[in-house]
Design a protein around this motif. Structure first.
Motif, mmCIF file in Angstrom:
data_model
loop_
_atom_site.group_PDB
_atom_site.id
_atom_site.type_symbol
_atom_site.label_atom_id
_atom_site.label_comp_id
_atom_site.label_asym_id
_atom_site.label_seq_id
_atom_site.Cartn_x
_atom_site.Cartn_y
_atom_site.Cartn_z
ATOM 1 N N ALA A 91 -2.775 -13.483 -18.094
ATOM 2 C CA ALA A 91 -1.705 -13.986 -17.229
ATOM 3 C C ALA A 91 -1.418 -12.919 -16.181
ATOM 4 C CB ALA A 91 -0.449 -14.283 -18.033
ATOM 5 N N CYS A 92 -0.806 -13.325 -15.078
ATOM 6 C CA CYS A 92 -0.434 -12.388 -14.016
ATOM 7 C C CYS A 92 1.092 -12.290 -13.968
ATOM 8 C CB CYS A 92 -0.955 -12.863 -12.668
ATOM 9 S SG CYS A 92 -2.747 -13.020 -12.590
ATOM 10 N N VAL A 93 1.600 -11.100 -14.182
ATOM 11 C CA VAL A 93 3.042 -10.867 -14.130
ATOM 12 C C VAL A 93 3.402 -10.345 -12.748
ATOM 13 C CG1 VAL A 93 4.958 -9.497 -15.045
ATOM 14 C CG2 VAL A 93 3.230 -10.435 -16.596
ATOM 15 N N ARG A 94 4.274 -11.058 -12.069
ATOM 16 C CA ARG A 94 4.726 -10.665 -10.736
ATOM 17 C C ARG A 94 6.089 -9.999 -10.810
ATOM 18 N NH1 ARG A 94 2.942 -15.942 -7.043
ATOM 19 N NH2 ARG A 94 0.700 -15.526 -7.130
ATOM 20 N N SER A 95 6.236 -8.927 -10.052
ATOM 21 C CA SER A 95 7.499 -8.200 -10.075
ATOM 22 C C SER A 95 7.670 -7.410 -8.787
ATOM 23 C CB SER A 95 7.529 -7.228 -11.269
ATOM 24 O OG SER A 95 8.714 -6.454 -11.266
ATOM 25 N N LEU A 96 8.890 -7.243 -8.368
ATOM 26 C CA LEU A 96 9.199 -6.306 -7.295
ATOM 27 C C LEU A 96 9.231 -4.902 -7.886
ATOM 28 C CD1 LEU A 96 12.168 -8.226 -5.605
ATOM 29 C CD2 LEU A 96 9.761 -8.231 -4.908
ATOM 30 N N PHE A 97 9.017 -3.894 -7.053
ATOM 31 C CA PHE A 97 9.144 -2.524 -7.537
ATOM 32 C C PHE A 97 9.534 -1.602 -6.390
ATOM 33 C CE2 PHE A 97 4.757 -2.824 -6.116
ATOM 34 C CZ PHE A 97 4.452 -1.587 -5.587
ATOM 35 N N TYR A 98 10.073 -0.449 -6.767
ATOM 36 C CA TYR A 98 10.460 0.560 -5.787
ATOM 37 C C TYR A 98 9.416 1.654 -5.720
ATOM 38 C CZ TYR A 98 15.188 -1.108 -4.860
ATOM 39 O OH TYR A 98 16.259 -1.852 -4.451
ATOM 40 N N CYS A 99 9.021 1.995 -4.511
ATOM 41 C CA CYS A 99 8.122 3.123 -4.267
ATOM 42 C C CYS A 99 8.884 4.133 -3.423
ATOM 43 C CB CYS A 99 6.860 2.652 -3.559
ATOM 44 S SG CYS A 99 5.727 3.987 -3.116
ATOM 45 N N GLN A 100 9.345 5.192 -4.045
ATOM 46 C CA GLN A 100 10.233 6.124 -3.359
ATOM 47 C C GLN A 100 9.549 6.919 -2.256
ATOM 48 O OE1 GLN A 100 13.299 5.862 -3.867
ATOM 49 N NE2 GLN A 100 13.362 4.756 -5.796
ATOM 50 N N SER A 101 8.231 7.029 -2.311
ATOM 51 C CA SER A 101 7.534 7.806 -1.281
ATOM 52 C C SER A 101 7.371 7.034 0.017
ATOM 53 C CB SER A 101 6.155 8.242 -1.792
ATOM 54 O OG SER A 101 5.358 7.102 -2.056
ATOM 55 N N ALA A 102 7.642 5.725 -0.018
ATOM 56 C CA ALA A 102 7.496 4.903 1.180
ATOM 57 C C ALA A 102 8.828 4.770 1.902
ATOM 58 C CB ALA A 102 6.968 3.526 0.815
ATOM 59 N N MET A 103 8.772 4.591 3.217
ATOM 60 C CA MET A 103 9.991 4.466 4.004
ATOM 61 C C MET A 103 10.764 3.202 3.605
ATOM 62 S SD MET A 103 10.445 4.546 8.154
ATOM 63 C CE MET A 103 9.655 6.152 8.213
ATOM 64 N N THR A 104 10.047 2.097 3.409
ATOM 65 C CA THR A 104 10.658 0.867 2.931
ATOM 66 C C THR A 104 10.381 0.779 1.441
ATOM 67 O OG1 THR A 104 10.187 -0.183 5.052
ATOM 68 C CG2 THR A 104 10.783 -1.629 3.227
ATOM 69 N N GLU A 131 16.613 -0.769 -11.970
ATOM 70 C CA GLU A 131 17.059 0.625 -12.102
ATOM 71 C C GLU A 131 16.435 1.518 -11.028
ATOM 72 O OE1 GLU A 131 19.352 1.780 -14.217
ATOM 73 O OE2 GLU A 131 19.671 -0.265 -14.940
ATOM 74 N N LYS A 132 15.714 0.914 -10.090
ATOM 75 C CA LYS A 132 15.058 1.631 -8.991
ATOM 76 C C LYS A 132 14.119 2.723 -9.493
ATOM 77 C CE LYS A 132 18.576 0.567 -5.534
ATOM 78 N NZ LYS A 132 19.452 1.065 -4.462
ATOM 79 N N TYR A 133 13.400 2.398 -10.538
ATOM 80 C CA TYR A 133 12.399 3.311 -11.098
ATOM 81 C C TYR A 133 11.205 3.389 -10.147
ATOM 82 C CZ TYR A 133 9.160 5.238 -14.597
ATOM 83 O OH TYR A 133 8.262 6.028 -15.279
ATOM 84 N N ASN A 134 10.698 4.575 -9.941
ATOM 85 C CA ASN A 134 9.610 4.760 -8.990
ATOM 86 C C ASN A 134 8.263 4.347 -9.574
ATOM 87 O OD1 ASN A 134 8.337 5.842 -6.512
ATOM 88 N ND2 ASN A 134 7.460 7.333 -7.921
ATOM 89 N N ILE A 135 7.587 3.414 -8.898
ATOM 90 C CA ILE A 135 6.214 3.034 -9.207
ATOM 91 C C ILE A 135 5.440 3.110 -7.900
ATOM 92 C CG2 ILE A 135 4.675 1.179 -9.953
ATOM 93 C CD1 ILE A 135 6.904 0.172 -11.751
ATOM 94 N N GLU A 136 4.376 3.883 -7.887
ATOM 95 C CA GLU A 136 3.671 4.104 -6.628
ATOM 96 C C GLU A 136 2.895 2.867 -6.165
ATOM 97 O OE1 GLU A 136 3.803 6.611 -4.486
ATOM 98 O OE2 GLU A 136 5.330 7.538 -5.753
ATOM 99 N N SER A 154 -4.805 11.596 -8.416
ATOM 100 C CA SER A 154 -4.246 12.163 -7.192
ATOM 101 C C SER A 154 -3.278 11.140 -6.630
ATOM 102 C CB SER A 154 -5.362 12.456 -6.182
ATOM 103 O OG SER A 154 -5.901 11.239 -5.714
ATOM 104 N N PRO A 155 -2.422 11.540 -5.667
ATOM 105 C CA PRO A 155 -1.465 10.576 -5.121
ATOM 106 C C PRO A 155 -2.102 9.307 -4.598
ATOM 107 C CG PRO A 155 -0.933 12.797 -4.405
ATOM 108 C CD PRO A 155 -2.277 12.874 -5.096
ATOM 109 N N SER A 156 -3.367 9.378 -4.195
ATOM 110 C CA SER A 156 -4.002 8.201 -3.600
ATOM 111 C C SER A 156 -4.437 7.171 -4.636
ATOM 112 C CB SER A 156 -5.225 8.628 -2.778
ATOM 113 O OG SER A 156 -6.191 9.239 -3.626
#
Length: 220
Positions: A91-104, A131-136, A154-156
Motif C-alpha cells: 500500500a502507499c501511505v501519503r502524508s505531509l511532512f516538514y523539511c526544516q532545511s528547505a525555505m518552504t 509535531e513539525k518533526y524534520n524529515i528530509e 550524505s545530505p543528498s
C-alpha cells in the motif's frame, strides 16, 4: 502647483494598485500550483497551510493502492525471486511532512509499505507532521543500492522510505515493505519522537541493538 500634487498622488495610487494587483496575481498562481501539487500528489513538492485547508486536511493523510508505474518499476528492476511478493501485499501511505532545511517547510510525501503496517505508518507520519518533526525526503521507492545508501549517507540521500528491492544480499524485510528507514544521514536518537512513536506501534528499533542501525525500524 496644486494640480501637480494631485497628479503625483494619483500616480502613486495607480502604481500602488498595480503592485497590489501583481502581488495578488502571483499569490493566485502560487496557490494554483500548490493545489495542483496536492491534487496530483507530487512527491517532495511543496504546498501551504492555506492550500491544505482548500484541499482538505484529511485528504493529506491517507492510504492508497500501489500504482501501475511503481509495480512496473519493480518488475523491470528486481532480479530476485518475485514469488515471495505480490502487488496486493503493498500500500502507499501519503502524508505531509516538514523539511526544516528547505525555505518552504511543508512538503508532500509518500511511502510504499506492506499493507499490514500501513495504518501504523499513516498514524505515525501524521503525528510527526503535526509535531513539525524534520524529515528530509519522504520517498515512495528506492532503486539505488541500499548498502551504498546507508553506508555512505550524505545530505543528498537522506531519504525516508520502506519498500526497497535493490540490495545485495536481498533485504527481505525491505522487499516486503516491513522495514522503515528514517533520515539515515541524521538518524533518530533514543529519546527521539520518531523512536517513541514507532515503538508505540510495535516496531523494533535498530538503536536498541549493539551495532544496530539507528535509522531502521522493523515490524515482522
Amino acid at each position: 502647483m496644486k494640480r501637480q500634487k494631485l497628479f503625483a498622488v494619483a500616480l502613486l495610487g495607480a502604481i500602488a494598485m498595480t503592485s497590489c494587483d501583481k502581488l495578488e496575481e502571483l499569490d493566485r498562481e502560487i496557490e494554483a500550483r500548490n493545489l495542483k501539487n496536492l491534487q496530483e500528489w507530487v512527491v517532495n513538492a511543496t504546498t501551504s497551510e492555506k492550500t491544505i485547508a482548500t484541499f482538505g486536511y484529511e485528504n493529506c493523510f491517507k492510504t492508497v493502492a500501489m500504482d501501475d508505474a511503481t509495480w512496473g518499476e519493480f518488475n523491470a528492476n528486481y532480479q530476485g525471486d518475485k514469488s515471495v511478493v505480490s502487488r496486493s501485499d503493498y500500500a502507499c501511505v501519503r502524508s505531509l511532512f516538514y523539511c526544516q532545511s528547505a525555505m518552504t517547510h511543508i512538503h508532500i510525501g509518500e511511502i510504499i509499505c506492506n499493507k499490514s503496517i500501513a495504518p501504523d505508518l499513516q498514524t505515525i507520519f501524521r503525528k510527526l507532521y503535526e509535531e513539525k518533526y524534520n524529515i528530509e525526503s519522504l520517498m515512495p521507492i528506492m532503486t539505488t543500492n541500499l548498502d551504498e545508501l546507508t553506508q555512505n549517507s550524505s545530505p543528498s540521500n537522506n531519504y525516508t522510505f520502506s519498500f526497497h528491492f535493490l540490495s545485495d544480499p536481498v533485504d527481505e524485510l525491505h522487499l516486503k515493505g516491513l522495514a522503515v528507514v528514517v533520515n539515515p544521514y541524521t538518524p533518530p536518537t533514543a529519546d527521539d519522537l520518531a523512536v517513541r512513536l514507532f515503538k508505540q506501534h510495535g516496531f523494533t528499533w535498530g538503536g536498541d541493538v549493539a551495532g544496530g542501525k539507528r535509522y531502521r525500524f522493523e515490524k515482522k
